[in-house]
Design a protein around this motif. Structure first.
Motif, PDB file in Angstrom:
ATOM      1  N   GLY A  68       0.847  -1.184   0.000  1.00 47.98           N
ATOM      2  CA  GLY A  68       0.000   0.000   0.000  1.00 47.98           C
ATOM      3  C   GLY A  68       0.883   1.234   0.000  1.00 47.98           C
ATOM      4  N   THR A  69       0.307   2.364   0.343  1.00 43.31           N
ATOM      5  CA  THR A  69       1.035   3.633   0.361  1.00 43.31           C
ATOM      6  C   THR A  69       1.102   4.155   1.792  1.00 43.31           C
ATOM      7  OG1 THR A  69       0.303   4.125  -1.881  1.00 43.31           O
ATOM      8  CG2 THR A  69       1.108   5.985  -0.566  1.00 43.31           C
ATOM      9  N   TYR A  70       2.336   4.357   2.269  1.00 42.05           N
ATOM     10  CA  TYR A  70       2.551   4.781   3.653  1.00 42.05           C
ATOM     11  C   TYR A  70       3.791   5.652   3.746  1.00 42.05           C
ATOM     12  CZ  TYR A  70      -0.671   0.966   4.463  1.00 42.05           C
ATOM     13  OH  TYR A  70      -1.771   0.147   4.419  1.00 42.05           O
ATOM     14  N   LYS A  71       4.009   6.230   4.918  1.00 39.18           N
ATOM     15  CA  LYS A  71       5.254   6.934   5.201  1.00 39.18           C
ATOM     16  C   LYS A  71       6.324   5.883   5.476  1.00 39.18           C
ATOM     17  CE  LYS A  71       3.057  11.074   6.913  1.00 39.18           C
ATOM     18  NZ  LYS A  71       2.830  11.989   8.037  1.00 39.18           N
ATOM     19  N   TYR A  72       7.571   6.211   5.103  1.00 39.49           N
ATOM     20  CA  TYR A  72       8.675   5.281   5.361  1.00 39.49           C
ATOM     21  C   TYR A  72       9.833   6.032   5.995  1.00 39.49           C
ATOM     22  CZ  TYR A  72      12.010   6.907   1.857  1.00 39.49           C
ATOM     23  OH  TYR A  72      12.932   7.662   1.162  1.00 39.49           O
ATOM     24  N   VAL A  73      10.734   5.272   6.615  1.00 35.76           N
ATOM     25  CA  VAL A  73      11.997   5.818   7.112  1.00 35.76           C
ATOM     26  C   VAL A  73      13.152   4.967   6.621  1.00 35.76           C
ATOM     27  CG1 VAL A  73      11.180   7.018   9.179  1.00 35.76           C
ATOM     28  CG2 VAL A  73      11.764   4.598   9.319  1.00 35.76           C
ATOM     29  N   GLN A  74      14.269   5.639   6.416  1.00 36.19           N
ATOM     30  CA  GLN A  74      15.532   4.978   6.111  1.00 36.19           C
ATOM     31  C   GLN A  74      16.362   5.125   7.390  1.00 36.19           C
ATOM     32  OE1 GLN A  74      18.917   6.659   3.562  1.00 36.19           O
ATOM     33  NE2 GLN A  74      17.524   5.729   2.073  1.00 36.19           N
ATOM     34  N   VAL A  75      16.819   3.999   7.924  1.00 44.19           N
ATOM     35  CA  VAL A  75      17.493   4.010   9.220  1.00 44.19           C
ATOM     36  C   VAL A  75      18.859   3.347   9.084  1.00 44.19           C
ATOM     37  CG1 VAL A  75      17.353   3.275  11.644  1.00 44.19           C
ATOM     38  CG2 VAL A  75      15.264   3.889  10.411  1.00 44.19           C
ATOM     39  N   GLN A  76      19.861   4.001   9.637  1.00 43.19           N
ATOM     40  CA  GLN A  76      21.215   3.459   9.658  1.00 43.19           C
ATOM     41  C   GLN A  76      21.397   2.731  10.986  1.00 43.19           C
ATOM     42  OE1 GLN A  76      24.472   6.304   9.956  1.00 43.19           O
ATOM     43  NE2 GLN A  76      25.336   5.396   8.104  1.00 43.19           N
ATOM     44  N   LEU A  77      21.767   1.445  10.905  1.00 46.38           N
ATOM     45  CA  LEU A  77      21.904   0.606  12.097  1.00 46.38           C
ATOM     46  C   LEU A  77      23.367   0.253  12.345  1.00 46.38           C
ATOM     47  CD1 LEU A  77      18.986  -1.907  11.397  1.00 46.38           C
ATOM     48  CD2 LEU A  77      18.917   0.141  12.854  1.00 46.38           C
ATOM     49  N   THR A  78      23.732   0.197  13.618  1.00 40.67           N
ATOM     50  CA  THR A  78      25.053  -0.283  14.031  1.00 40.67           C
ATOM     51  C   THR A  78      24.856  -1.205  15.227  1.00 40.67           C
ATOM     52  OG1 THR A  78      25.436   1.567  15.547  1.00 40.67           O
ATOM     53  CG2 THR A  78      26.231   1.829  13.277  1.00 40.67           C
ATOM     54  N   HIS A  79      25.915  -1.918  15.574  1.00 34.59           N
ATOM     55  CA  HIS A  79      25.879  -2.786  16.751  1.00 34.59           C
ATOM     56  C   HIS A  79      27.254  -2.740  17.407  1.00 34.59           C
ATOM     57  CE1 HIS A  79      25.523  -6.378  19.256  1.00 34.59           C
ATOM     58  NE2 HIS A  79      24.216  -6.208  19.140  1.00 34.59           N
ATOM     59  N   PRO A  80      27.306  -2.663  18.737  1.00 36.11           N
ATOM     60  CA  PRO A  80      28.598  -2.552  19.418  1.00 36.11           C
ATOM     61  C   PRO A  80      29.532  -3.743  19.192  1.00 36.11           C
ATOM     62  CG  PRO A  80      26.793  -2.761  21.013  1.00 36.11           C
ATOM     63  CD  PRO A  80      26.181  -2.615  19.671  1.00 36.11           C
ATOM     64  N   GLU A  81      28.995  -4.909  18.854  1.00 33.84           N
ATOM     65  CA  GLU A  81      29.847  -6.076  18.625  1.00 33.84           C
ATOM     66  C   GLU A  81      30.372  -6.143  17.195  1.00 33.84           C
ATOM     67  OE1 GLU A  81      27.783  -9.550  19.977  1.00 33.84           O
ATOM     68  OE2 GLU A  81      27.649  -8.790  22.031  1.00 33.84           O
ATOM     69  N   ALA A  82      30.016  -5.145  16.362  1.00 35.43           N
ATOM     70  CA  ALA A  82      30.524  -5.072  14.988  1.00 35.43           C
ATOM     71  C   ALA A  82      31.059  -3.659  14.747  1.00 35.43           C
ATOM     72  CB  ALA A  82      29.416  -5.414  13.995  1.00 35.43           C
ATOM     73  N   PRO A  83      32.200  -3.331  15.365  1.00 35.19           N
ATOM     74  CA  PRO A  83      32.741  -1.972  15.255  1.00 35.19           C
ATOM     75  C   PRO A  83      32.972  -1.574  13.797  1.00 35.19           C
ATOM     76  CG  PRO A  83      34.039  -3.292  16.783  1.00 35.19           C
ATOM     77  CD  PRO A  83      33.057  -4.210  16.127  1.00 35.19           C
ATOM     78  N   GLY A  84      32.528  -0.383  13.460  1.00 36.56           N
ATOM     79  CA  GLY A  84      32.719   0.136  12.110  1.00 36.56           C
ATOM     80  C   GLY A  84      31.688  -0.332  11.103  1.00 36.56           C
ATOM     81  N   ALA A  85      30.893  -1.326  11.450  1.00 36.84           N
ATOM     82  CA  ALA A  85      29.885  -1.846  10.514  1.00 36.84           C
ATOM     83  C   ALA A  85      28.601  -1.043  10.632  1.00 36.84           C
ATOM     84  CB  ALA A  85      29.605  -3.317  10.810  1.00 36.84           C
ATOM     85  N   GLN A  86      27.933  -0.882   9.512  1.00 42.26           N
ATOM     86  CA  GLN A  86      26.633  -0.212   9.510  1.00 42.26           C
ATOM     87  C   GLN A  86      25.770  -0.801   8.409  1.00 42.26           C
ATOM     88  OE1 GLN A  86      27.262   3.926   8.875  1.00 42.26           O
ATOM     89  NE2 GLN A  86      28.624   3.614   7.155  1.00 42.26           N
ATOM     90  N   LEU A  87      24.468  -0.764   8.637  1.00 42.27           N
ATOM     91  CA  LEU A  87      23.506  -1.310   7.691  1.00 42.27           C
ATOM     92  C   LEU A  87      22.388  -0.293   7.513  1.00 42.27           C
ATOM     93  CD1 LEU A  87      22.486  -3.853   6.092  1.00 42.27           C
ATOM     94  CD2 LEU A  87      21.266  -4.476   8.193  1.00 42.27           C
TER      95      LEU A  87
END
Length: 182
Positions: A68-87
């Motif tokens: 359908g049609t909705y509002k969306y967000v783009q979110v950058q994720l990190t985790h402390p056990e993966a230093p330097g990594a982002q998704l």
């Protein structure tokens, strides 16, 4: 004109946003926006880093959008056990009327799951998204507009469309994007 989602006599712990401006109307809404922008991550808008994602980030679907049609967000994720990594992930939920609510629901889901506890998220941007149902002969998707709450982020819609093309083969490159409109 303020048109909060939950009415004027609501609880202080329920985030209230103005339907026209996206402005946070109470302390709970202001805190939600601050939480969504707080994480000081590497470079906004980069999809991934060269660092290995690790088990927590690797287990997270990159795209999860309601049909359908909705509002969306783009979110950058990190985790402390993966230093330097982002998704970089894209989310829209049919039950969320505001961009901040999409972020809030994503983070609640990640915090509730054993494998993704500790994930930190920051909203990069957002807008509108249309996802055709999977049962139509030639499904497509479209991304446009911006978030009044989080502002207009250059390249956000184009990057979101590219992510959807890569992650959702059912659309067979039938993904459009624009920075026009709200």
């Amino acid at each position: 004109r303020a048109c909060p989602r939950h009415g004027m006599g609501g609880r202080d712990d329920v985030p209230l946003f103005d339907d026209e401006t996206g402005e946070a109307l109470n302390a709970a809404a202001r805190q939600l926006v601050l939480d969504a922008l707080e994480a000081d991550l590497q470079r906004p808008g980069e999809e991934t880093s060269s660092a290995p994602l690790g088990p927590a980030l690797s287990s997270i679907p990159v795209v999860h959008c309601a049909e359908g049609t909705y509002k969306y967000v783009q979110v950058q994720l990190t985790h402390p056990e993966a230093p330097g990594a982002q998704l970089l992930v894209v989310r829209s939920y049919s039950s969320c009327r505001y961009h901040a609510e999409n972020y809030q629901r994503l983070m609640r889901e990640l915090r509730a799951a054993d494998g993704t506890k500790g994930v930190v998220g920051r909203v990069v941007g957002g807008g509108r998204i249309r996802f055709d149902p999977g049962d139509v002969p030639s499904p497509s998707a479209a991304v446009w507009g911006y978030s009044k709450t989080f502002g207009q982020t250059p390249g956000c819609n184009e990057r979101t469309a590219a992510i959807i093309k890569r992650e959702c083969p059912r659309f067979q490159n039938r993904v459009e994007w624009s920075d026009e409109g709200y």
